[in-house]
Design an enzyme around this catalytic site. Structure first.
Site, mmCIF file in Angstrom:
data_model
loop_
_atom_site.group_PDB
_atom_site.id
_atom_site.type_symbol
_atom_site.label_atom_id
_atom_site.label_comp_id
_atom_site.label_asym_id
_atom_site.label_seq_id
_atom_site.Cartn_x
_atom_site.Cartn_y
_atom_site.Cartn_z
ATOM 1 C CB ALA A 5 9.413 3.161 3.792
ATOM 2 C CG LEU B 75 15.574 2.598 4.154
ATOM 3 C CD1 LEU B 75 16.212 2.674 5.536
ATOM 4 C CD2 LEU B 75 16.632 2.667 3.071
ATOM 5 C CB ALA B 76 10.606 -1.119 4.388
ATOM 6 C CB ILE C 46 -0.939 0.026 1.229
ATOM 7 C CG1 ILE C 46 -0.123 -0.050 2.523
ATOM 8 C CG2 ILE C 46 -1.947 -1.097 1.151
ATOM 9 C CD1 ILE C 46 -0.944 0.100 3.784
ATOM 10 C CG ASP D 50 13.185 10.928 6.438
ATOM 11 O OD1 ASP D 50 13.332 11.864 5.630
ATOM 12 O OD2 ASP D 50 12.949 9.757 6.080
#
Length: 596
Positions: A209, A211-212, A206, A361
């Site tokens: 990120a 890194l993921a 959905i 961030d």
């Protein structure tokens, strides 16, 4: 003539009888020896040599394949990661070379700020931004994160607008897992398939990120959760990607000396590695919630620790929330942009000046807004990257902020010196993101059409201003680098919202409250005098904030009117509005005082 010669007359008699017959000519030697070796022998030797040369790579390839097949899944992944690392390296270097060549070739010989130059550089920005986007998408991981950062700060004109627009897709871009990657990750971290832990798992991500991937799932007890799963090979390739990105940034700095992203990256690259540990991210989120528990309008999703590992983070799912830059959807929710900005700035002001535990961030993809009990509630996500400001530095920053508002140069210098910042005026300017010198005021006093001499003089002054700002940022305590990044990302969000709230005022009040609680700065005085003095100081403080807010708005209105009637050229409007950190910038270039 006898052509026989003894090899060595001193050898024993038997050996001395050995002799060598010399040919009469080189041609005779060649014919004599070649006639004694059949042609078929040369042919067979040549064939054997070719076969051997062809066999070497075949044997090496088969051996490598055999070695690869004999390894377990994790070792195979590392081997693939090494191979793909070379691909990412050459892809990145090629992209950097093309971008550099594009700017150098198309801008060569053009006069800066001329119509031809403006048209050429716009094309360079557009093409280069597309190359950066494709490189980020192809490489993934750290590259996605860098693209997100460029897009976020681009909203406040810290990078050319073309980069911000093109790279904006990276805020929500979903990169695909390999078909078996999710299962492999859960087997390595939990020892079971994901369906064993969740009653329902939607394998379509959905959100993405940097890194993921984020998946929606339902726990065995019926709770809706968001499952953040790290790319399975990310840790294996992260160090190599860090070195590659650092090398590219050093190359860009060599080509464009004014580019300063290389040393900033070098200072924070060790901190970036902390984002790989999702256990730490979960703990960061809980600390953030504890530190700001007094702010009822902030919500941090709760972590489900039984379903969390170093590479898998499971939190409660937040539904019916809008990304903070989705202004249209926020308005449909009947929420006030002013109220949202007030709350957003207070949240991060409290982190910077009071708790010292700062989310580093806060790009738009990590901040959502939802309607809760009829009011706006800020939902803060992705707590992997945080910066902790030491108390001594944090308190001194508060004093500098307060002294700047008060116009107290003695304390500005005093607390700047404690931070190791000898140029206290420039440090204060970078910290509060407001012009304190005379350059900004001179912009409105310029005549309509600058002569070349006047324009060159102004440019020289502004270049010197930028150089001082860069030197100041480099001298700042390392713990402030990511804090400045936080300020710039939040400022970029405010620009998208139209800057309905004065960020400077909110931050100043929080900083002043913290400075007032500093036990070192408190002087014991009689109660009546102390209260009167504090009340007077508070009145002057608020009066100065009011005057600055009024002057900033008046300056913005004046610039707008002068441009409307043609009394101010476009490039001067860009420069003037660039000095108003909370004014909606109309130009393409970053404010000179903000190099980060």
């Amino acid at each position: 003539m006898d052509r026989r010669f003894c090899l060595n007359p001193r050898l024993p008699s038997k050996m001395s009888k050995m002799s060598l017959t010399l040919p009469s000519s080189p041609h005779t030697l060649f014919r004599r020896h070649s006639s004694t070796i059949p042609y078929s022998s040369y042919s067979r030797l040549k064939t054997v040599t070719k076969s051997s040369l062809l066999a070497v790579p075949v044997v090496a390839l088969l051996g490598s394949a055999g070695f690869y097949l004999l390894q377990d899944a994790r070792e195979r992944r590392k081997i693939r990661g090494t191979f793909n690392g070379f691909k990412r390296f050459f892809r990145t270097m090629a992209s950097g070379a093309l971008i550099t060549a594009d700017y150098k070739y198309n801008l060569h010989g053009l006069v800066e700020d001329s119509p031809a130059y403006d048209a050429a550089i716009t094309g360079c920005h557009t093409r280069s931004a597309e190359r950066v986007l494709q490189t980020c998408l192809a490489n993934g991981g750290l590259y996605i994160k860098m693209g997100q950062g460029l897009s976020a700060v681009g909203q406040a004109n810290f990078v050319p607008r073309e980069y911000a627009t093109t790279l904006q897709v990276l805020q929500d871009k979903v990169l695909s897992f390999r078909p078996t990657e999710l299962d492999e990750l859960f087997l390595e971290d939990f020892g079971v398939a994901p369906e064993t832990l969740f009653s329902k798992l939607d394998r379509t991500p959905i959100a993405a990120a940097s890194l993921a991937q984020v998946f929606r799932a339902t726990t065995m007890d019926g709770r809706d959760v968001a499952v953040k799963c790290q790319y399975i090979d990310l840790r294996d390739r992260y160090s190599g990607d860090i070195r590659t990105v650092g090398l590219v940034l050093e190359f860009l700095h060599w080509i464009f000396p004014e580019f300063m992203g290389n040393w900033i990256f070098n200072e924070i690259k060790d901190t970036l590695a902390l984002e790989l540990d999702f256990i730490k991210e979960g703990r960061n989120s809980e600390k953030c919630a504890r530190d700001l528990a007094n702010l009822s309008y902030l919500y941090v999703p709760k972590v489900l620790w039984s379903l969390t590992s170093p590479r898998v983070l499971t939190t409660e799912f937040i539904d019916n929330a809008a990304k903070i830059t989705d202004v249209d959807r926020i308005k449909k929710m009947a929420l006030s942009i002013n109220d949202i900005n007030q709350k957003l700035l207070t949240i991060f002001g409290e982190q910077i000046f009071r708790s010292g535990f700062v989310h580093a961030d806060p790009h738009p993809g990590n901040i959502f807004v939802r309607r809760h009990n009829g009011k706006a509630q800020i939902v803060l996500l992705d707590h992997g990257l945080y910066e902790t400001i030491p108390d001594a530095i944090r308190v001194n920053i508060c004093h500098v902020y307060k002294a700047t508002v008060m116009g107290d140069h003695i304390n500005m210098k005093k607390y700047s010196d404690l931070l190791g910042m000898p140029d206290y005026l420039m440090f204060a300017q970078v910290l509060v993101q407001r012009p304190l010198g005379q350059i900004g005021r001179r912009l409105l006093g310029m005549k309509k059409d600058l002569s070349k001499k006047d324009f060159d003089q102004l440019r020289k002054e502004m270049d010197g201003h930028v150089e001082k700002a860069v030197a100041t940022v480099k001298a700042m305590p390392k713990s402030l680098y990511l804090v400045m990044r936080n300020m710039n990302l939040v400022r970029a969000i405010c620009v998208v919202h139209g800057n309905p709230i004065d960020r400077y005022t909110i931050f100043s009040r929080i900083a002043a409250k913290t400075a007032a609680l500093d036990p070192v700065a408190i002087v014991a005085v009689p109660t009546v005098y102390g209260r009167a003095s504090a009340a007077m100081e508070f009145a002057v403080f608020e009066w100065n904030l009011l005057l600055y807010a009024i002057s900033s708005r008046m300056l913005l209105m004046a610039v707008t009117v002068m441009r409307y009637f043609g009394w101010m050229s476009s490039h001067r409007t860009t420069t003037a509005t660039g000095f108003l950190s909370d004014a909606k910038t109309a130009g393409e270039h970053p404010p000179a005082a903000m190099p980060l």
